[in-house]
Design a protein around this motif. Structure first.
Motif, PDB file in Angstrom:
ATOM      1  N   ASP A 115       0.843  -1.188   0.000  1.00 40.78           N
ATOM      2  CA  ASP A 115       0.000   0.000   0.000  1.00 40.78           C
ATOM      3  C   ASP A 115       0.888   1.251   0.000  1.00 40.78           C
ATOM      4  OD1 ASP A 115      -2.257   1.567   0.044  1.00 40.78           O
ATOM      5  OD2 ASP A 115      -2.817   1.112   2.113  1.00 40.78           O
ATOM      6  N   PHE A 116       0.293   2.419  -0.145  1.00 44.34           N
ATOM      7  CA  PHE A 116       1.043   3.669  -0.103  1.00 44.34           C
ATOM      8  C   PHE A 116       1.674   3.835   1.283  1.00 44.34           C
ATOM      9  CE2 PHE A 116      -1.996   4.332  -3.520  1.00 44.34           C
ATOM     10  CZ  PHE A 116      -1.179   4.858  -4.513  1.00 44.34           C
ATOM     11  N   ARG A 119      -0.249   6.058   3.954  1.00 44.32           N
ATOM     12  CA  ARG A 119      -1.668   5.803   4.248  1.00 44.32           C
ATOM     13  C   ARG A 119      -1.880   5.888   5.757  1.00 44.32           C
ATOM     14  NH1 ARG A 119      -5.594   5.075   1.089  1.00 44.32           N
ATOM     15  NH2 ARG A 119      -4.533   3.617  -0.288  1.00 44.32           N
ATOM     16  N   GLU A 124      -7.414   6.513   6.893  1.00 46.02           N
ATOM     17  CA  GLU A 124      -7.096   5.832   5.637  1.00 46.02           C
ATOM     18  C   GLU A 124      -6.831   6.769   4.454  1.00 46.02           C
ATOM     19  OE1 GLU A 124      -9.618   2.532   4.757  1.00 46.02           O
ATOM     20  OE2 GLU A 124      -9.169   1.557   6.667  1.00 46.02           O
ATOM     21  N   TYR A 125      -6.506   8.039   4.736  1.00 45.16           N
ATOM     22  CA  TYR A 125      -6.151   8.989   3.672  1.00 45.16           C
ATOM     23  C   TYR A 125      -4.690   8.785   3.283  1.00 45.16           C
ATOM     24  CZ  TYR A 125      -4.969  13.393   1.362  1.00 45.16           C
ATOM     25  OH  TYR A 125      -4.521  14.332   0.474  1.00 45.16           O
ATOM     26  N   SER A 126      -4.409   8.921   1.986  1.00 45.70           N
ATOM     27  CA  SER A 126      -3.044   8.874   1.468  1.00 45.70           C
ATOM     28  C   SER A 126      -2.862  10.041   0.504  1.00 45.70           C
ATOM     29  CB  SER A 126      -2.768   7.559   0.741  1.00 45.70           C
ATOM     30  OG  SER A 126      -1.558   7.643   0.007  1.00 45.70           O
ATOM     31  N   LYS A 127      -1.959  10.950   0.851  1.00 45.59           N
ATOM     32  CA  LYS A 127      -1.687  12.085  -0.027  1.00 45.59           C
ATOM     33  C   LYS A 127      -1.108  11.603  -1.357  1.00 45.59           C
ATOM     34  CE  LYS A 127       0.933  16.362  -0.391  1.00 45.59           C
ATOM     35  NZ  LYS A 127       1.907  17.252   0.244  1.00 45.59           N
ATOM     36  N   MET A 128      -0.226  10.599  -1.301  1.00 42.59           N
ATOM     37  CA  MET A 128       0.380  10.060  -2.525  1.00 42.59           C
ATOM     38  C   MET A 128      -0.690   9.511  -3.458  1.00 42.59           C
ATOM     39  SD  MET A 128       3.718   8.160  -0.929  1.00 42.59           S
ATOM     40  CE  MET A 128       4.429   7.659  -2.474  1.00 42.59           C
ATOM     41  N   GLU A 129      -1.619   8.756  -2.906  1.00 37.86           N
ATOM     42  CA  GLU A 129      -2.704   8.194  -3.717  1.00 37.86           C
ATOM     43  C   GLU A 129      -3.554   9.311  -4.309  1.00 37.86           C
ATOM     44  OE1 GLU A 129      -6.040   4.738  -3.290  1.00 37.86           O
ATOM     45  OE2 GLU A 129      -5.850   6.128  -1.597  1.00 37.86           O
ATOM     46  N   ASP A 130      -3.862  10.313  -3.496  1.00 37.21           N
ATOM     47  CA  ASP A 130      -4.680  11.428  -3.951  1.00 37.21           C
ATOM     48  C   ASP A 130      -3.994  12.178  -5.098  1.00 37.21           C
ATOM     49  OD1 ASP A 130      -7.056  12.988  -3.669  1.00 37.21           O
ATOM     50  OD2 ASP A 130      -5.866  14.542  -2.674  1.00 37.21           O
ATOM     51  N   ARG A 132      -1.738  11.000  -7.165  1.00 37.86           N
ATOM     52  CA  ARG A 132      -1.713  10.141  -8.367  1.00 37.86           C
ATOM     53  C   ARG A 132      -3.058  10.146  -9.082  1.00 37.86           C
ATOM     54  NH1 ARG A 132       1.880   4.804  -6.910  1.00 37.86           N
ATOM     55  NH2 ARG A 132       3.807   5.949  -6.518  1.00 37.86           N
ATOM     56  N   LYS A 133      -4.133  10.098  -8.304  1.00 39.25           N
ATOM     57  CA  LYS A 133      -5.468  10.127  -8.912  1.00 39.25           C
ATOM     58  C   LYS A 133      -5.696  11.440  -9.652  1.00 39.25           C
ATOM     59  CE  LYS A 133      -7.951   6.956  -5.905  1.00 39.25           C
ATOM     60  NZ  LYS A 133      -8.976   6.831  -4.843  1.00 39.25           N
TER      61      LYS A 133
END
Length: 138
Positions: A115-116, A119, A124-130, A132-133
């Motif tokens: 996972d990121f 996270r 369960e927030y992830s700045k990296m995931e956000d 990338r989206k």
């Protein structure tokens, strides 16, 4: 191209390659502008104490942190060596992340494997995931 021109051109190409190799070697041997001195003097790393009785959270100098890692890391182990905590005095300080959504401070890679690393285990927030989206146009 005739044979009389091929040899001088090949010699020039070889000389240029050797000079380039010497310049690259010289720059990397002398540091090439990298290393601890390339880190800004005011840069900080957020850390957290893993001792359950302490749990201190604070920032340390990024230069100091990476100097510690350089001195203490064991390449045979797949883990980060802990620094000594300023609060409890135990070797239990590790790099941490502060969640931008809820403010929770937690250890990097606290989530599931794969996972990121940022996270948040609480919300369960992830700045990296956000990022990338948003970067992929979703």
């Amino acid at each position: 191209m005739d044979e009389s021109m091929k040899k001088p051109i090949m010699v020039v190409v070889i000389v240029v390659c050797l000079v380039l190799a010497a310049v690259i070697t010289w720059r990397t041997r002398r540091g090439g502008g990298g290393g601890l001195n390339s880190i800004p003097a005011d840069a900080k790393v957020l850390v957290k104490c893993g001792n359950s009785e302490c749990g201190a959270e604070y920032e340390v100098s990024e230069r100091e942190y990476y100097a510690f890692l350089k001195k203490n890391i064991n390449p045979l182990l797949n883990s980060t060596p802990p620094m000594t905590c300023n609060e409890c005095g135990k070797p239990s300080i590790y790099p941490a992340v502060k969640c931008e959504k809820c403010g929770n401070v937690f250890f990097k890679n606290a989530g599931k494997p794969g996972d990121f690393p940022d996270r948040c285990p609480k919300c369960e927030y992830s700045k990296m995931e956000d990022e990338r989206k948003r970067g992929s146009g979703r």
